[in-house]
Design a protein around this motif. Sequence first.
Motif, mmCIF file in Angstrom:
data_model
loop_
_atom_site.group_PDB
_atom_site.id
_atom_site.type_symbol
_atom_site.label_atom_id
_atom_site.label_comp_id
_atom_site.label_asym_id
_atom_site.label_seq_id
_atom_site.Cartn_x
_atom_site.Cartn_y
_atom_site.Cartn_z
ATOM 1 N N GLU A 75 -12.641 -5.486 4.856
ATOM 2 C CA GLU A 75 -13.809 -6.224 4.370
ATOM 3 C C GLU A 75 -13.398 -6.970 3.118
ATOM 4 O OE1 GLU A 75 -16.880 -6.407 5.795
ATOM 5 O OE2 GLU A 75 -16.172 -5.126 7.427
ATOM 6 N N GLY A 76 -13.883 -8.168 2.939
ATOM 7 C CA GLY A 76 -13.521 -8.951 1.755
ATOM 8 C C GLY A 76 -12.080 -9.415 1.866
ATOM 9 N N PRO A 77 -11.550 -10.019 0.821
ATOM 10 C CA PRO A 77 -10.162 -10.479 0.869
ATOM 11 C C PRO A 77 -9.215 -9.277 0.903
ATOM 12 C CG PRO A 77 -11.175 -11.030 -1.250
ATOM 13 C CD PRO A 77 -12.226 -10.382 -0.419
ATOM 14 N N SER A 78 -8.482 -9.145 1.992
ATOM 15 C CA SER A 78 -7.645 -7.959 2.197
ATOM 16 C C SER A 78 -6.165 -8.299 2.180
ATOM 17 C CB SER A 78 -7.975 -7.295 3.534
ATOM 18 O OG SER A 78 -9.305 -6.851 3.556
ATOM 19 N N ALA A 79 -5.423 -7.413 1.598
ATOM 20 C CA ALA A 79 -3.964 -7.470 1.633
ATOM 21 C C ALA A 79 -3.472 -6.053 1.892
ATOM 22 C CB ALA A 79 -3.412 -7.999 0.319
ATOM 23 N N VAL A 80 -2.338 -5.960 2.577
ATOM 24 C CA VAL A 80 -1.803 -4.654 2.960
ATOM 25 C C VAL A 80 -0.392 -4.511 2.404
ATOM 26 C CG1 VAL A 80 -1.267 -3.122 4.891
ATOM 27 C CG2 VAL A 80 -3.139 -4.745 5.102
ATOM 28 N N ALA A 81 -0.130 -3.361 1.818
ATOM 29 C CA ALA A 81 1.224 -3.014 1.389
ATOM 30 C C ALA A 81 1.800 -2.099 2.463
ATOM 31 C CB ALA A 81 1.205 -2.311 0.040
ATOM 32 N N PHE A 82 2.715 -2.640 3.255
ATOM 33 C CA PHE A 82 3.379 -1.862 4.298
ATOM 34 C C PHE A 82 4.581 -1.172 3.663
ATOM 35 C CE2 PHE A 82 1.320 -5.279 6.721
ATOM 36 C CZ PHE A 82 0.615 -4.528 7.643
ATOM 37 N N VAL A 83 4.639 0.155 3.775
ATOM 38 C CA VAL A 83 5.667 0.939 3.091
ATOM 39 C C VAL A 83 6.666 1.480 4.103
ATOM 40 C CG1 VAL A 83 6.106 2.874 1.554
ATOM 41 C CG2 VAL A 83 3.954 1.620 1.386
ATOM 42 N N ARG A 84 7.932 1.175 3.861
ATOM 43 C CA ARG A 84 9.021 1.708 4.685
ATOM 44 C C ARG A 84 9.973 2.438 3.756
ATOM 45 N NH1 ARG A 84 10.582 -2.737 9.175
ATOM 46 N NH2 ARG A 84 8.459 -3.292 9.699
ATOM 47 N N GLY A 85 9.692 3.655 3.495
ATOM 48 C CA GLY A 85 10.504 4.434 2.565
ATOM 49 C C GLY A 85 9.615 5.383 1.791
ATOM 50 N N ASP A 86 9.890 5.490 0.504
ATOM 51 C CA ASP A 86 9.164 6.423 -0.357
ATOM 52 C C ASP A 86 7.743 5.916 -0.611
ATOM 53 O OD1 ASP A 86 8.444 8.443 -2.044
ATOM 54 O OD2 ASP A 86 9.843 7.910 -3.641
ATOM 55 N N VAL A 87 6.780 6.577 0.006
ATOM 56 C CA VAL A 87 5.376 6.183 -0.119
ATOM 57 C C VAL A 87 4.880 6.400 -1.540
ATOM 58 C CG1 VAL A 87 3.057 6.574 0.796
ATOM 59 C CG2 VAL A 87 5.007 6.734 2.312
ATOM 60 N N VAL A 88 5.388 7.426 -2.201
ATOM 61 C CA VAL A 88 4.962 7.733 -3.568
ATOM 62 C C VAL A 88 5.324 6.580 -4.509
ATOM 63 C CG1 VAL A 88 5.286 9.315 -5.509
ATOM 64 C CG2 VAL A 88 5.077 10.222 -3.198
ATOM 65 N N GLU A 89 6.525 6.042 -4.348
ATOM 66 C CA GLU A 89 6.972 4.941 -5.204
ATOM 67 C C GLU A 89 6.061 3.718 -5.038
ATOM 68 O OE1 GLU A 89 10.768 1.941 -5.447
ATOM 69 O OE2 GLU A 89 11.128 3.985 -4.771
ATOM 70 N N ALA A 90 5.711 3.387 -3.804
ATOM 71 C CA ALA A 90 4.830 2.251 -3.560
ATOM 72 C C ALA A 90 3.428 2.514 -4.109
ATOM 73 C CB ALA A 90 4.759 1.936 -2.069
ATOM 74 N N ALA A 91 2.934 3.739 -3.938
ATOM 75 C CA ALA A 91 1.603 4.088 -4.459
ATOM 76 C C ALA A 91 1.587 3.977 -5.983
ATOM 77 C CB ALA A 91 1.217 5.495 -4.010
ATOM 78 N N LYS A 92 2.689 4.400 -6.635
ATOM 79 C CA LYS A 92 2.776 4.271 -8.090
ATOM 80 C C LYS A 92 2.760 2.809 -8.501
ATOM 81 C CE LYS A 92 5.166 8.507 -9.189
ATOM 82 N NZ LYS A 92 6.289 9.168 -9.793
ATOM 83 N N GLY A 93 3.499 1.978 -7.773
ATOM 84 C CA GLY A 93 3.531 0.554 -8.086
ATOM 85 C C GLY A 93 2.150 -0.075 -7.981
ATOM 86 N N LEU A 94 1.426 0.261 -6.921
ATOM 87 C CA LEU A 94 0.070 -0.265 -6.743
ATOM 88 C C LEU A 94 -0.877 0.257 -7.813
ATOM 89 C CD1 LEU A 94 -0.251 -0.093 -2.875
ATOM 90 C CD2 LEU A 94 -0.332 -2.164 -4.255
ATOM 91 N N ARG A 95 -0.807 1.553 -8.096
ATOM 92 C CA ARG A 95 -1.684 2.142 -9.107
ATOM 93 C C ARG A 95 -1.450 1.524 -10.473
ATOM 94 N NH1 ARG A 95 0.064 7.692 -11.148
ATOM 95 N NH2 ARG A 95 1.607 6.258 -11.938
ATOM 96 N N ASP A 96 -0.189 1.424 -10.857
ATOM 97 C CA ASP A 96 0.138 0.866 -12.174
ATOM 98 C C ASP A 96 -0.275 -0.602 -12.276
ATOM 99 O OD1 ASP A 96 1.146 3.347 -12.756
ATOM 100 O OD2 ASP A 96 3.254 2.765 -12.520
ATOM 101 N N PHE A 97 -0.060 -1.352 -11.211
ATOM 102 C CA PHE A 97 -0.442 -2.762 -11.231
ATOM 103 C C PHE A 97 -1.963 -2.896 -11.295
ATOM 104 C CE2 PHE A 97 -1.282 -7.004 -9.677
ATOM 105 C CZ PHE A 97 -0.313 -7.747 -10.319
#
Length: 174
Positions: A75-97
């Motif tokens: 819903e609304g403007p959507s973007a997806v972060a597709f993670v191939r590897g360490d999911v925690v690292e990507a989640a940290k990047g998204l959270r911090d940003f």
Amino acid sequence: MARPDKAAAVTELKEEFQSSQGAVLTEYRGLTVAQLGELRNSLGQNARFRVVKNTLGKIAAKEADLDEKVLDLFEGPSAVAFVRGDVVEAAKGLRDFAKANSPLVIKGGVIDGKAMTPDEIVKLADLESREVLLAKMAGALKAKQGQAAATFQALPTKLARLAQALHEKKSDEA
């Protein structure tokens, strides 16, 4: 009949959903192109951040057999972060940003086939990286082995002392 370019986009998204360890859906309304580029860089090598049309994303998610809860996130403007590897690292990047740039909103996602709420993704980001957790586990196992070795080494010493004490007691009585 569906247009070939849209059918190709759906097929590509479906493959991304199926081949990724996780996918985090976000709302990017209010972010500039420069900020989106910065976000892509902050996610590192193991994540791909992609703006997605909601209808195509829903179709692809449905074809990839994702949880119904994930479909509702488009819903609304959507973007997806597709993670191939360490999911925690990507989640940290998204959270911090998201902390530094309030227009980015984590809507939820799917990790290893399980639908996750935004709070669960933030909790996942609070975990230490895979490498740190493995190092801690190895350290704990090594410490336990050291304790076991010390225990096994102490047993013969205590037995020898006990035998010596018994021998001395018999000598004193005689």
